[in-house]
Design a protein around this motif. Sequence first.
Motif, PDB file in Angstrom:
ATOM      1  N   ILE A  50       0.858  -1.179   0.000  1.00  0.00           N
ATOM      2  CA  ILE A  50       0.000   0.000   0.000  1.00  0.00           C
ATOM      3  C   ILE A  50       0.895   1.229   0.000  1.00  0.00           C
ATOM      4  CG2 ILE A  50      -1.808   1.235   1.260  1.00  0.00           C
ATOM      5  CD1 ILE A  50      -2.857  -1.431   2.197  1.00  0.00           C
ATOM      6  N   CYS A  51       0.963   1.899  -1.143  1.00  0.00           N
ATOM      7  CA  CYS A  51       1.970   2.948  -1.346  1.00  0.00           C
ATOM      8  C   CYS A  51       1.395   4.259  -1.821  1.00  0.00           C
ATOM      9  CB  CYS A  51       2.952   2.505  -2.442  1.00  0.00           C
ATOM     10  SG  CYS A  51       3.747   0.953  -2.199  1.00  0.00           S
TER      11      CYS A  51
ATOM     12  N   VAL B 116      -2.614  10.439   3.075  1.00  0.00           N
ATOM     13  CA  VAL B 116      -3.661  10.175   2.086  1.00  0.00           C
ATOM     14  C   VAL B 116      -4.559   9.001   2.475  1.00  0.00           C
ATOM     15  CG1 VAL B 116      -2.350  11.191   0.198  1.00  0.00           C
ATOM     16  CG2 VAL B 116      -2.153   8.727   0.687  1.00  0.00           C
ATOM     17  N   GLY B 117      -4.204   8.301   3.578  1.00  0.00           N
ATOM     18  CA  GLY B 117      -5.027   7.179   4.035  1.00  0.00           C
ATOM     19  C   GLY B 117      -4.405   5.820   3.793  1.00  0.00           C
ATOM     20  N   LYS B 118      -3.059   5.736   3.705  1.00  0.00           N
ATOM     21  CA  LYS B 118      -2.395   4.438   3.500  1.00  0.00           C
ATOM     22  C   LYS B 118      -2.638   3.531   4.708  1.00  0.00           C
ATOM     23  CE  LYS B 118       1.632   6.485   2.896  1.00  0.00           C
ATOM     24  NZ  LYS B 118       1.306   7.885   2.575  1.00  0.00           N
ATOM     25  N   THR B 119      -2.323   4.045   5.899  1.00  0.00           N
ATOM     26  CA  THR B 119      -2.450   3.236   7.101  1.00  0.00           C
ATOM     27  C   THR B 119      -3.907   2.908   7.388  1.00  0.00           C
ATOM     28  OG1 THR B 119      -0.449   4.203   7.995  1.00  0.00           O
ATOM     29  CG2 THR B 119      -1.943   3.192   9.568  1.00  0.00           C
ATOM     30  N   THR B 120      -4.768   3.891   7.226  1.00  0.00           N
ATOM     31  CA  THR B 120      -6.209   3.695   7.463  1.00  0.00           C
ATOM     32  C   THR B 120      -6.755   2.623   6.537  1.00  0.00           C
ATOM     33  OG1 THR B 120      -6.390   5.988   8.150  1.00  0.00           O
ATOM     34  CG2 THR B 120      -8.429   4.896   7.514  1.00  0.00           C
ATOM     35  N   THR B 121      -6.292   2.613   5.277  1.00  0.00           N
ATOM     36  CA  THR B 121      -6.737   1.602   4.315  1.00  0.00           C
ATOM     37  C   THR B 121      -6.156   0.229   4.673  1.00  0.00           C
ATOM     38  OG1 THR B 121      -6.994   3.245   2.578  1.00  0.00           O
ATOM     39  CG2 THR B 121      -6.702   0.952   1.870  1.00  0.00           C
ATOM     40  N   ALA B 122      -4.878   0.190   5.070  1.00  0.00           N
ATOM     41  CA  ALA B 122      -4.256  -1.095   5.449  1.00  0.00           C
ATOM     42  C   ALA B 122      -5.032  -1.728   6.599  1.00  0.00           C
ATOM     43  CB  ALA B 122      -2.795  -0.868   5.845  1.00  0.00           C
ATOM     44  N   ILE B 123      -5.286  -0.947   7.647  1.00  0.00           N
ATOM     45  CA  ILE B 123      -5.961  -1.460   8.852  1.00  0.00           C
ATOM     46  C   ILE B 123      -7.381  -1.905   8.524  1.00  0.00           C
ATOM     47  CG2 ILE B 123      -6.963  -0.744  11.068  1.00  0.00           C
ATOM     48  CD1 ILE B 123      -4.549   1.065  11.475  1.00  0.00           C
ATOM     49  N   ASN B 124      -8.150  -1.051   7.838  1.00  0.00           N
ATOM     50  CA  ASN B 124      -9.575  -1.319   7.696  1.00  0.00           C
ATOM     51  C   ASN B 124      -9.911  -2.309   6.591  1.00  0.00           C
ATOM     52  OD1 ASN B 124     -10.793   0.297   9.832  1.00  0.00           O
ATOM     53  ND2 ASN B 124      -9.753   1.967   8.807  1.00  0.00           N
ATOM     54  N   LEU B 125      -9.114  -2.325   5.535  1.00  0.00           N
ATOM     55  CA  LEU B 125      -9.303  -3.314   4.489  1.00  0.00           C
ATOM     56  C   LEU B 125      -8.948  -4.701   5.043  1.00  0.00           C
ATOM     57  CD1 LEU B 125     -10.029  -3.853   1.606  1.00  0.00           C
ATOM     58  CD2 LEU B 125      -7.704  -3.175   0.937  1.00  0.00           C
TER      59      LEU B 125
ATOM     60  N   ASP C  24       3.831  -3.753   9.066  1.00  0.00           N
ATOM     61  CA  ASP C  24       3.967  -2.313   9.280  1.00  0.00           C
ATOM     62  C   ASP C  24       5.396  -1.898   8.917  1.00  0.00           C
ATOM     63  OD1 ASP C  24       3.143  -0.070  12.083  1.00  0.00           O
ATOM     64  OD2 ASP C  24       4.006   0.290  10.095  1.00  0.00           O
ATOM     65  N   LEU C  25       5.526  -1.325   7.723  1.00  0.00           N
ATOM     66  CA  LEU C  25       6.875  -0.973   7.249  1.00  0.00           C
ATOM     67  C   LEU C  25       7.130   0.536   7.388  1.00  0.00           C
ATOM     68  CD1 LEU C  25       9.080  -2.839   6.071  1.00  0.00           C
ATOM     69  CD2 LEU C  25       8.410  -2.088   3.799  1.00  0.00           C
ATOM     70  N   ASP C  26       6.385   1.193   8.286  1.00  0.00           N
ATOM     71  CA  ASP C  26       6.566   2.624   8.488  1.00  0.00           C
ATOM     72  C   ASP C  26       7.131   2.843   9.895  1.00  0.00           C
ATOM     73  OD1 ASP C  26       4.417   5.555   8.002  1.00  0.00           O
ATOM     74  OD2 ASP C  26       6.418   5.346   8.829  1.00  0.00           O
ATOM     75  N   PRO C  27       8.281   3.503  10.024  1.00  0.00           N
ATOM     76  CA  PRO C  27       8.861   3.743  11.346  1.00  0.00           C
ATOM     77  C   PRO C  27       7.915   4.474  12.295  1.00  0.00           C
ATOM     78  CG  PRO C  27      10.393   4.432   9.624  1.00  0.00           C
ATOM     79  CD  PRO C  27       9.122   4.076   8.952  1.00  0.00           C
TER      80      PRO C  27
ATOM     81  N   ASP D   6       2.079  -1.850   4.812  1.00  0.00           N
ATOM     82  CA  ASP D   6       1.832  -0.411   4.949  1.00  0.00           C
ATOM     83  C   ASP D   6       3.153   0.335   4.787  1.00  0.00           C
ATOM     84  OD1 ASP D   6       0.829   1.859   7.617  1.00  0.00           O
ATOM     85  OD2 ASP D   6       0.617   2.037   5.439  1.00  0.00           O
ATOM     86  N   CYS D   7       3.233   1.230   3.821  1.00  0.00           N
ATOM     87  CA  CYS D   7       4.493   1.911   3.510  1.00  0.00           C
ATOM     88  C   CYS D   7       4.551   3.334   4.060  1.00  0.00           C
ATOM     89  CB  CYS D   7       4.684   1.957   1.994  1.00  0.00           C
ATOM     90  SG  CYS D   7       4.902   0.313   1.284  1.00  0.00           S
ATOM     91  N   PRO D   8       5.775   3.847   4.301  1.00  0.00           N
ATOM     92  CA  PRO D   8       5.941   5.232   4.743  1.00  0.00           C
ATOM     93  C   PRO D   8       5.733   6.196   3.575  1.00  0.00           C
ATOM     94  CG  PRO D   8       8.082   4.197   4.495  1.00  0.00           C
ATOM     95  CD  PRO D   8       7.073   3.137   4.199  1.00  0.00           C
ATOM     96  N   PRO D   9       5.545   7.505   3.870  1.00  0.00           N
ATOM     97  CA  PRO D   9       5.285   8.492   2.826  1.00  0.00           C
ATOM     98  C   PRO D   9       6.572   8.936   2.119  1.00  0.00           C
ATOM     99  CG  PRO D   9       5.139   9.526   4.972  1.00  0.00           C
ATOM    100  CD  PRO D   9       5.383   8.067   5.202  1.00  0.00           C
ATOM    101  N   ALA D  10       7.199   8.017   1.366  1.00  0.00           N
ATOM    102  CA  ALA D  10       8.420   8.379   0.634  1.00  0.00           C
ATOM    103  C   ALA D  10       8.710   7.260  -0.358  1.00  0.00           C
ATOM    104  CB  ALA D  10       9.588   8.510   1.610  1.00  0.00           C
ATOM    105  N   LEU D  11       9.365   7.622  -1.472  1.00  0.00           N
ATOM    106  CA  LEU D  11       9.786   6.592  -2.437  1.00  0.00           C
ATOM    107  C   LEU D  11      11.188   6.129  -2.049  1.00  0.00           C
ATOM    108  CD1 LEU D  11       8.295   8.219  -5.635  1.00  0.00           C
ATOM    109  CD2 LEU D  11       7.373   6.312  -4.327  1.00  0.00           C
ATOM    110  N   SER D  12      11.324   5.737  -0.780  1.00  0.00           N
ATOM    111  CA  SER D  12      12.625   5.395  -0.198  1.00  0.00           C
ATOM    112  C   SER D  12      12.856   3.889  -0.266  1.00  0.00           C
ATOM    113  CB  SER D  12      12.609   5.840   1.255  1.00  0.00           C
ATOM    114  OG  SER D  12      11.521   5.174   1.892  1.00  0.00           O
ATOM    115  N   LEU D  13      13.960   3.438   0.363  1.00  0.00           N
ATOM    116  CA  LEU D  13      14.318   2.011   0.344  1.00  0.00           C
ATOM    117  C   LEU D  13      13.172   1.136   0.869  1.00  0.00           C
ATOM    118  CD1 LEU D  13      16.313  -0.369   0.104  1.00  0.00           C
ATOM    119  CD2 LEU D  13      17.091   0.159   2.430  1.00  0.00           C
TER     120      LEU D  13
END
Lengths: 258, 258
Positions: free
Chosen positions: B7-8, B14-23, B38-41, B127-134
């Motif tokens: 989920i990126c 924008v609702g990444k975490t909310t969508t991950a949890i509720n879906l 949970d891949l977001d620090p 669930d991804c963090p808000p960046a196009l990072s590693l």
Amino acid sequence: LSNIIAICNQKGGVGKTTTAINLAAALSAVGKKILIIDLDPQGNASTGLGVEYSNRKKSIYEALAKSIPFDESIQQTQLENLYIVPSNVELSGIESELANDKDKAFILKSLLNNSTTIKTFDYIFIDCPPALSLLTVMAMTAANSVLVPLQCEFFALEGLSQLIKTVDRVQKNLNPELSIDGIILTMFDKRNKLSTQVAVDVKKHLQEKVFDTMIPRNVRVSEAPSFGMPVVIYDRKSKGSQAYLKLANEIIKKNDNR
Amino acid sequence: LSNIIAICNQKGGVGKTTTAINLAAALSAVGKKILIIDLDPQGNASTGLGVEYSNRKKSIYEALAKSIPFDESIQQTQLENLYIVPSNVELSGIESELANDKDKAFILKSLLNNSTTIKTFDYIFIDCPPALSLLTVMAMTAANSVLVPLQCEFFALEGLSQLIKTVDRVQKNLNPELSIDGIILTMFDKRNKLSTQVAVDVKKHLQEKVFDTMIPRNVRVSEAPSFGMPVVIYDRKSKGSQAYLKLANEIIKKNDNR
Ligand SMILES: Nc1ncnc2c1ncn2[C@@H]1O[C@H](COP(=O)(O)OP(=O)(O)OP(=O)(O)O)[C@@H](O)[C@H]1O
Ligand SMILES: Nc1ncnc2c1ncn2[C@@H]1O[C@H](COP(=O)(O)OP(=O)(O)OP(=O)(O)O)[C@@H](O)[C@H]1O
Ligand SMILES: [Mg+2]
Ligand SMILES: [Mg+2]
């Protein structure tokens, strides 16, 4: 010395860019000379101030990569007294390009120190990406204070203690004069009990660090960027504009008393 | 093979975490066995599912750093059929710790390939963090598809083309089977003309890639995390819950037709 203020919060979508654009525009409207540095590869601050993609070739990326002098990356916006250093998508590669440079945290600070143009600005705002990454550490190292937009939502509150720890770490290791200037409550909705609860909690714990002015949730604020202008120009009489104008006055008073 | 879905969106809030949890919660309520990574620090997905800070010692960080086997990082949530690999703040240091590892993009993929437990799940959401990072590239390399929550706001639209380019790049260089599964319109507000305009634009340009179900802006959705539970449990009859339950059905149908 100019006020160099980093606008930071690793939580996404809390109003960092919106605050950078509208606070800067409000201050420039009362005669202060303002520079915004867009340090987010998304480039939302550049878009929100109407900088076309074709005009972003000389951006903060080229200045950090030392392919142009910093002063050449500064351009005027459509507003008198308001200037911007835009960003472009190349910026997303800077972290890996500088991975082996041990002085990477100081690059922005030394660009600002060596610039002659910088001294002509009253305030310099640095819009940061939503991460406690190299770009945010660079901004905190170059700045003398940090402004923290805090959305009145539960998840946004969770990240605050981590952000304060990061500011402490940068203050100890990289920039002794750094301090948190203040917390701005954004997207406040008085009809929503969670929003009110978050506002009450933050004011209780952080007292004088929280600005009196709260920015209400206001649809005109989110419409303005699609016209490439700040809300204080797009719709001066809107609740969002009035709040940012009030915040600008609060910041001027706070700085005049230093 | 399980469905591994990243989920990126590098745009924040924008609702990444909310969508991950509720879906995930909605799918688990209809009997599917679900894992969230949970891949977001920031750890918002862990918080939103009620994982105490003291229970995050065996997290995705320890699994990626190879200090524990991946299977040991999986824990049950309060919901039957729903499991989580939590994150903790150590995760924010992983990018620099792995800077000189040329296979870093594949670490998560090989952890999942070598895990015996993974094969028992019907869906795995990252669930991804808000960046196009590693971390986001790792998730896209391990996944077979990407879900993109898109907030119905102007700035959120701007980042979409950059995100699609990144998915293309990962698909060409790191993971040939990766594709964009779909775009979920979030925080849709039918009273707001900008929101409607964004929804119309996205559906025009991306047609069948956009899920029929739109997630409305609904205050119960933002209240649920403060109780450590998904909105489909906190208030099943709310508009937000109903939308996520509908989206879950849409995803099951789409997958059953493959
Ligand atoms: N007071 C407000 N009222 C209504 N909408 C707002 C307000 N402030 C910001 N927004 C909208 O909320 C969204 C998020 O704001 P913004 O992009 O400024 O946050 P950000 O913290 O800079 O995000 P990112 O973490 O992606 O950089 C934007 O679409 C913006 O237009
Ligand atoms: N449909 C909705 N209605 C109302 N509020 C919502 C809705 N979806 C999400 N929110 C709220 O909006 C905020 C942002 O959502 P969320 O944290 O899920 O976004 P994110 O993309 O994961 O953010 P980040 O980029 O920081 O990871 C949260 O406070 C959340 O509770
Ligand atoms: Mg921003
Ligand atoms: Mg999130």
